[in-house]
Write a protein that holds these residues in place. Sequence first.
Motif, short mmCIF file in Angstrom:
data_model
loop_
_atom_site.label_atom_id
_atom_site.label_comp_id
_atom_site.label_asym_id
_atom_site.label_seq_id
_atom_site.Cartn_x
_atom_site.Cartn_y
_atom_site.Cartn_z
N ILE A 3 0.83 -1.35 0.09
CA ILE A 3 -0.18 0.03 -0.84
C ILE A 3 0.80 1.41 -0.39
CG2 ILE A 3 -1.75 1.38 1.20
CD1 ILE A 3 -2.96 -1.48 2.68
N ASP A 4 0.57 1.85 -1.05
CA ASP A 4 1.34 3.42 -1.53
C ASP A 4 0.34 4.42 -0.36
OD1 ASP A 4 2.74 5.91 -1.61
OD2 ASP A 4 2.84 5.26 -3.65
N PHE A 5 1.23 4.65 1.19
CA PHE A 5 1.05 5.36 1.85
C PHE A 5 1.54 6.70 1.51
CE2 PHE A 5 -0.14 1.54 4.44
CZ PHE A 5 -1.39 2.04 4.47
N ASN A 6 2.41 7.03 0.72
CA ASN A 6 2.93 8.22 0.92
C ASN A 6 2.37 9.55 -0.36
OD1 ASN A 6 5.64 7.30 2.39
ND2 ASN A 6 6.18 5.46 1.08
N LYS A 7 1.81 9.21 -1.20
CA LYS A 7 0.52 9.68 -2.06
C LYS A 7 0.75 10.78 -1.26
CE LYS A 7 0.92 6.41 -5.62
NZ LYS A 7 -0.74 5.55 -7.18
N THR A 8 -0.14 10.24 -0.08
CA THR A 8 -1.52 11.53 0.25
C THR A 8 -0.98 11.66 2.21
OG1 THR A 8 -2.98 9.93 0.84
CG2 THR A 8 -3.08 10.95 -1.73
N ASN A 9 0.26 12.29 2.19
CA ASN A 9 0.52 12.47 3.27
C ASN A 9 0.64 10.94 4.31
OD1 ASN A 9 1.79 14.75 2.24
ND2 ASN A 9 -0.65 15.31 2.47
N GLY A 10 0.87 9.99 3.88
CA GLY A 10 0.35 8.81 4.80
C GLY A 10 -0.86 8.67 5.05
N LEU A 11 -1.92 8.98 3.64
CA LEU A 11 -2.93 8.28 4.29
C LEU A 11 -3.50 7.85 2.89
CD1 LEU A 11 -5.03 11.59 6.45
CD2 LEU A 11 -3.98 9.72 7.39
N VAL A 12 -4.38 6.48 3.07
CA VAL A 12 -5.10 6.56 1.38
C VAL A 12 -6.64 6.10 2.21
CG1 VAL A 12 -3.02 4.73 0.80
CG2 VAL A 12 -4.58 3.73 1.78
N PRO A 13 -7.70 6.68 1.74
CA PRO A 13 -8.42 6.43 1.27
C PRO A 13 -9.57 4.80 1.26
CG PRO A 13 -8.64 7.52 -0.56
CD PRO A 13 -6.58 6.73 -0.38
N ALA A 14 -10.25 4.48 2.33
CA ALA A 14 -11.43 3.36 2.02
C ALA A 14 -12.05 3.20 1.75
CB ALA A 14 -10.62 3.16 3.68
N ILE A 15 -12.85 2.46 1.36
CA ILE A 15 -13.87 2.71 0.72
C ILE A 15 -14.53 1.18 1.64
CG2 ILE A 15 -16.01 1.68 -1.18
CD1 ILE A 15 -13.60 2.96 -3.11
N ILE A 16 -15.72 1.95 2.53
CA ILE A 16 -16.14 0.60 3.31
C ILE A 16 -17.36 -0.31 2.50
CG2 ILE A 16 -17.56 -0.22 5.26
CD1 ILE A 16 -13.75 0.80 5.35
N GLN A 17 -17.36 -1.47 2.18
CA GLN A 17 -18.07 -2.30 1.42
C GLN A 17 -19.10 -3.46 1.98
OE1 GLN A 17 -17.42 -4.71 -2.15
NE2 GLN A 17 -19.64 -3.90 -3.34
N ASP A 18 -20.15 -2.60 2.28
CA ASP A 18 -20.86 -4.60 2.87
C ASP A 18 -20.75 -5.89 1.96
OD1 ASP A 18 -22.80 -6.33 3.49
OD2 ASP A 18 -23.89 -5.79 4.61
N ALA A 19 -20.25 -7.43 2.88
CA ALA A 19 -19.76 -7.91 2.17
C ALA A 19 -20.91 -9.27 1.53
CB ALA A 19 -18.61 -8.96 2.18
N ASP A 20 -21.97 -8.75 2.07
CA ASP A 20 -22.90 -9.32 2.05
C ASP A 20 -23.98 -8.73 0.47
OD1 ASP A 20 -22.73 -11.56 2.93
OD2 ASP A 20 -23.52 -10.74 4.67
N THR A 21 -24.26 -7.70 0.86
CA THR A 21 -25.38 -7.03 -0.23
C THR A 21 -24.41 -6.26 -0.65
OG1 THR A 21 -25.21 -4.75 1.23
CG2 THR A 21 -27.23 -6.12 2.30
N LEU A 27 -16.78 6.20 3.90
CA LEU A 27 -15.44 6.64 2.77
C LEU A 27 -14.54 6.73 4.38
CD1 LEU A 27 -13.12 6.58 1.02
CD2 LEU A 27 -13.64 9.28 0.93
N GLY A 28 -13.37 6.20 4.75
CA GLY A 28 -12.88 6.01 5.87
C GLY A 28 -11.24 6.79 5.22
N TYR A 29 -10.65 7.27 6.41
CA TYR A 29 -9.19 7.34 5.84
C TYR A 29 -7.97 6.09 6.74
CZ TYR A 29 -10.55 11.17 2.68
OH TYR A 29 -10.77 11.37 1.41
N MET A 30 -7.65 5.67 6.54
CA MET A 30 -6.40 4.35 7.03
C MET A 30 -4.59 5.17 6.54
SD MET A 30 -7.57 0.57 7.12
CE MET A 30 -9.79 0.47 6.59
N ASN A 31 -4.13 4.89 7.91
CA ASN A 31 -2.26 5.30 7.31
C ASN A 31 -2.43 3.47 7.94
OD1 ASN A 31 -2.45 4.86 11.00
ND2 ASN A 31 -2.02 6.86 11.21
N GLN A 32 -0.95 3.83 8.13
CA GLN A 32 -0.28 2.37 8.30
C GLN A 32 -0.51 1.27 10.03
OE1 GLN A 32 2.23 0.90 6.09
NE2 GLN A 32 1.50 -0.97 6.75
#
Length: 215
Positions: A3-21, A27-32
């Motif tokens: 995961i390239d955390f360096n492109k946006t100052n250590g954060l990457v977008p995290a799209i949250i999807q229901d595995a069933d539906t 949408l949130g953001y994660m660092n390492q």
Amino acid sequence: MTIDFNKTNGLVPAIIQDADTKNVLMLGYMNQEAYEKTVATGRVTFWSRSRNCLWTKGETSGNYLNLVDIKNDCDNDTLLVRVHPDGPTCHTGTDTCWGEENTQNPLLFLSFLQDFIEKRHEEMPEGSYTTKLFKDGLNRMAQKFGEESLEAVIEATNGTDEKFVYEVSDMFYHLIVLLTSKGLRIEDVARELQMRHDPNWDKQRRQAKSEGKME
């Protein structure tokens, strides 16, 4: 997974999807550190930009996002996080952060059902009606599909809507068993219908037949 955390100052977008539906919940953001904690605990953790700290979704409300899996995109800088949510996702109390209901399209169950039937075909557990059908062979499976189809016709013409739906459900189940025995999927039927929906479909078939491609 890289995961390239360096492109946006250590954060990457995290799209949250229901595995069933398959619905997108937020949408949130994660660092390492947030990513590693998510993987370690099985509960989705973000980096809160407003609080400037790690934040495990649900730590206050109890509405956790239970991790199923994480996928990286082609540029290695956006995550698709599939989850099983405990309750509503949005802090406002709605299922998603867009105010939508997180309901499953019932048609998706047909794929799930065939997955289940394929597992029965692989494992052949004793005492299972599906196992018995597979053991009885193709001719019996085809016969059962025909019998259930006839019962659906009878209910359509002389029965109630409730009984008609019941018999059609039996028919679909035996159809999926029959498809599985032939190495086919219900999605193959859907693709055929989708192709026929093309206004040029009949013209293309006639042309193929005239050129001898359908022999």
